[in-house]
Design a protein around this motif. Structure first.
Motif, PDB file in Angstrom:
ATOM      1  N   PRO A  70       0.832  -1.204   0.000  1.00  0.00           N
ATOM      2  CA  PRO A  70       0.000   0.000   0.000  1.00  0.00           C
ATOM      3  C   PRO A  70       0.862   1.248   0.000  1.00  0.00           C
ATOM      4  O   PRO A  70       1.943   1.276   0.607  1.00  0.00           O
ATOM      5  CB  PRO A  70      -0.803  -0.132   1.304  1.00  0.00           C
TER       6      PRO A  70
ATOM      7  N   ARG B 128      -0.475   6.975   3.101  1.00  0.00           N
ATOM      8  CA  ARG B 128      -1.753   7.664   3.189  1.00  0.00           C
ATOM      9  C   ARG B 128      -1.518   9.133   3.523  1.00  0.00           C
ATOM     10  O   ARG B 128      -0.653   9.453   4.344  1.00  0.00           O
ATOM     11  CB  ARG B 128      -2.624   7.019   4.263  1.00  0.00           C
ATOM     12  N   PRO B 129      -2.268  10.028   2.919  1.00  0.00           N
ATOM     13  CA  PRO B 129      -2.064  11.448   3.213  1.00  0.00           C
ATOM     14  C   PRO B 129      -2.421  11.745   4.666  1.00  0.00           C
ATOM     15  O   PRO B 129      -3.278  11.086   5.267  1.00  0.00           O
ATOM     16  CB  PRO B 129      -3.025  12.150   2.241  1.00  0.00           C
TER      17      PRO B 129
ATOM     18  N   ALA C  48      -5.966  11.777   5.966  1.00  0.00           N
ATOM     19  CA  ALA C  48      -6.712  10.519   6.067  1.00  0.00           C
ATOM     20  C   ALA C  48      -6.585   9.880   7.445  1.00  0.00           C
ATOM     21  O   ALA C  48      -7.313   8.939   7.739  1.00  0.00           O
ATOM     22  CB  ALA C  48      -6.228   9.543   4.995  1.00  0.00           C
ATOM     23  N   VAL C  49      -5.672  10.355   8.268  1.00  0.00           N
ATOM     24  CA  VAL C  49      -5.445   9.743   9.586  1.00  0.00           C
ATOM     25  C   VAL C  49      -5.504  10.800  10.685  1.00  0.00           C
ATOM     26  O   VAL C  49      -4.740  10.768  11.649  1.00  0.00           O
ATOM     27  CB  VAL C  49      -4.104   8.974   9.625  1.00  0.00           C
TER      28      VAL C  49
ATOM     29  N   ASP D 296       1.499  -1.321   7.486  1.00  0.00           N
ATOM     30  CA  ASP D 296       0.232  -0.603   7.578  1.00  0.00           C
ATOM     31  C   ASP D 296       0.407   0.834   8.036  1.00  0.00           C
ATOM     32  O   ASP D 296      -0.583   1.514   8.332  1.00  0.00           O
ATOM     33  CB  ASP D 296      -0.712  -1.319   8.556  1.00  0.00           C
TER      34      ASP D 296
ATOM     35  N   PRO E 252       0.829   4.746   7.959  1.00  0.00           N
ATOM     36  CA  PRO E 252       0.447   5.761   6.977  1.00  0.00           C
ATOM     37  C   PRO E 252       1.642   6.413   6.293  1.00  0.00           C
ATOM     38  O   PRO E 252       1.663   6.569   5.069  1.00  0.00           O
ATOM     39  CB  PRO E 252      -0.345   6.776   7.812  1.00  0.00           C
TER      40      PRO E 252
ATOM     41  N   PRO F 248      -4.958  -0.379   9.200  1.00  0.00           N
ATOM     42  CA  PRO F 248      -6.257  -0.701   8.583  1.00  0.00           C
ATOM     43  C   PRO F 248      -6.826  -1.980   9.186  1.00  0.00           C
ATOM     44  O   PRO F 248      -6.101  -2.932   9.440  1.00  0.00           O
ATOM     45  CB  PRO F 248      -5.906  -0.885   7.107  1.00  0.00           C
TER      46      PRO F 248
END
Length: 638
Positions: A362, A365-366, A369-370, A434, A436, A627
């Motif tokens: 993956p 993540r920006p 998003a968290v 996982d 970010p 996640p």
């Protein structure tokens, strides 16, 4: 089986004519006759009948059924042990998460119409409940022939039409004696090849084409004859097994497990293929044991969390008898526990399958998003959080600022301890799968002399005085080095500065202890100690020993009443039951990478630290930075 009275010489003592082998046999069971009409949608993904199969669980089972021929031996036949095995698999499908059943051939003793008919009817008990494959052994067909032999009672009962409605069925060779299935298990697809006891060159070309059309699927090969073993269970390839190895197995890295029957005793070995990877080759056959093997099954329980396959061998028929009514032989054979019948195999799927099916990674993540409601601070060490982050191994200079991506002004500034060298804090691209942010900091703290680095909030940062009386969640990704060298007992991971005594707390241990810290004991147990705002106590949580060389996610969750620590999403055992409300902060900096005692840092942290987040409320595990829902199934090429 390798017995002397196979169909090459006819059926011997029974005096049956060879013509009987070509007698037509009813094929009522060949079209998945037992499947319920509603077996579509979720059921079509693998759940049949009463027992549901979970294709997303990282734990699943493949059942293997070797030579059943002595249960289908003309007027000496007794299908009941096999029917009990099928009942066992159907009834325990959900409990054991059984994905598939593979029969290894020699279903019958002579391959006659009568025997094949009995076997056909017995298999109807599992039709529509567990998908399966069957392949021909030398006792099911004329053993002088290969898979180009043409029509037989076996083919009419156990040819492609039997599997047509199974959602796992992928297809069969033009002759009908070889088939393949595609399973969905552990959130990925797997290929099972069921090959005739004497596969022809045409059959081998077909099998290679199946593999070529499914280039990303790990494969299990099943056939009747593969290996022979000595009395100690050490196996070696048979002549036919050598042909399969040279022509198919060793050339295709996807084949990681190959299974055969025919000979006894059982055994196993491991050979390296052309890619240098291990292939496990197993021989399973119990027809020489009590009651022709009593329809014993091998259960291959895949556990992709523990990276193992646990193998066990049982007879459901013998197990079903009440203990007080079991005969001596039944008691001796209901479960086999020798080293070739009950064992575990290592299977690091991500590593073993990386050459043909690399695990999808993956992307980062920006930050937005968290940032759940109530986020007090969020730090990460990629370019988003640490502008100017350099190449892996590059020192992070003193004075570098890590931005608080929550926007609350809790930026961190890098400070080395005790005039430590630049190398005690370096930037790294290592990260939890996982996580970010796809970066971390590598700390090289230690004792004698004390060395390390910390990241601290500035004077007046909002986090310094936050008391979190309504609850909080503190999350951190961390990794301990392998090997874990040196003395790092009681090193700090994160903490608030200051003395608990200055907060008016006296737990009876020491007023010089900070009011909140996450540390590591000499046994690598996490220690989370906090002085709450509403009492003079220090409720402390203790974890199990953390692993080395592996990323770990830690979450400290307080709901305003008590604290629970989670490691990798699992609640640890030693969480105190005593009340704990908030944190008795003193307006002094929050720090990552160390813990003060008597307002002095000694050693610094040793290992990697990834993203850190603090939220001013109790989060559920599903809300952690890891996640919690299964991702999409990997795409196959066929």
């Amino acid at each position: 089986m390798n017995g002397k009275d196979n169909v090459v010489e006819g059926v011997g003592r029974r005096g049956l004519l060879r013509a009987a082998v070509t007698t037509p046999v009813a094929a009522a069971g060949v079209a998945w006759a037992g499947a319920p009409a509603e077996a579509t949608g979720a059921d079509a993904a693998g759940g049949f009948g009463r027992g549901r199969f979970d294709p997303h669980s990282p734990r699943f089972t493949i059942a293997v059924l070797p030579d059943t021929q002595y249960l289908f031996d003309e007027d000496s036949s007794d299908p009941e042990p096999l029917r009990e095995t099928f009942r066992y698999l159907a009834e325990r499908r959900e409990e054991r998460n059984i994905a598939f059943l593979a029969h290894l051939g020699d279903v019958t003793e002579h391959g006659s119409a009568h025997e094949i008919g009995l076997a056909d009817r017995a298999f109807r008990a599992v039709d529509g409940r567990v998908p399966y494959s069957v392949l021909a052994g030398n006792h099911d067909v004329d053993s002088r022939t290969d898979d180009q032999r043409g029509d037989t009672p076996y083919l009419r009962a156990f040819g492609p039409r039997r599997y047509a409605r199974m959602p796992t069925f992928g297809g069969a060779s033009p002759d009908g004696y070889n088939s393949y299935h595609v399973l969905t298990a552990a959130n990925r697809r797997w290929l099972v090849l069921a090959l005739d006891w004497r596969i022809s060159d045409k059959g081998l070309a077909w099998a290679q084409d199946v593999i070529d059309r499914h280039p990303r699927l790990p494969a299990i090969l099943t056939t009747h004859e593969l290996a022979v073993a000595d009395e100690q269970g050490q196996a070696r390839l048979s002549d036919h097994g050598r042909r399969l190895w040279e022509r198919l197995i060793r050339r295709n890295d996807q084949i990681f497990l190959a299974l055969g029957g025919h000979y006894w005793p059982p055994g196993r070995t491991v050979l390296n293929n052309d890619a240098g990877h291990p292939v496990h080759l197993h021989l399973a056959n119990y027809q020489d044991r009590y009651y022709g093997g009593a329809a014993m099954i091998r259960l291959y329980s895949f556990d992709l969390v523990r990276d193992v396959i646990d193998v066990e061998t049982v007879s459901p028929w013998l197990l079903s008898e009440k203990p007080g009514r079991r005969t001596l032989l039944a008691a001796e054979n209901l479960e086999l526990t020798g080293p070739v019948d009950r064992f575990s195999l290592e299977l690091d799927a991500a590593r073993r399958f990386a050459g043909f099916a690399p695990a999808p990674q993956p992307g980062p993540r920006p930050p937005r998003a968290v940032l759940p409601r109530g986020t007090a601070a969020y730090w990460r060490f990629d370019a988003a959080g640490l502008p100017g982050a350099g190449a892996a191994g590059r020192p992070v200079p003193d004075g570098a600022v890590v931005r608080d991506l929550s926007g609350n002004g809790n930026d961190l500034t890098v400070t080395r301890l005790h005039a430590s060298a630049a190398e005690v804090l370096t930037w790294s691209d290592e990260h939890h799968g996982d996580q970010p942010g796809h970066a971390s900091l590598r700390f090289d703290g230690g004792k004698s002399p004390d060395r390390g680095a910390v990241l601290r909030t500035a004077a007046g940062a909002p986090l310094n005085a936050a008391k979190f009386e309504s609850g909080y969640t503190i999350e951190v990704f961390l990794k301990l080095p392998e090997p874990f060298e040196g003395d790092h007992a009681w090193m700090g991971i994160l903490s608030w500065e200051g003395r608990s005594g200055d907060a008016g707390k006296s737990s009876g241990w020491s007023p010089d202890e900070p009011t909140c810290s996450l540390n590591l004991s000499p046994e690598r147990f996490l220690q989370y100690v906090v002085y709450p705002v509403d009492r003079d106590a220090d409720p402390t949580s203790w974890s199990h020993a953390l692993p080395t060389g592996r990323w770990t996610h830690v979450a400290v969750v307080n709901d305003g009443r008590r604290t629970v620590v989670y490691v990798d999403g699992s609640k640890i055992a030693r969480n105190p039951a005593q009340p704990s409300k908030g944190i008795s902060t003193l307006g002094k900096p929050f720090a990552i990478g160390g813990t003060q005692f008597a307002e002095r840092y000694g050693q610094g942290y040793y290992g990697w630290i990834g993203d850190v987040r603090i939220v001013s409320r109790a989060l559920r595990p599903a809300e952690f930075m890891t996640p919690s829902t299964p991702g999409p199934l990997p795409e196959s090429a066929g």
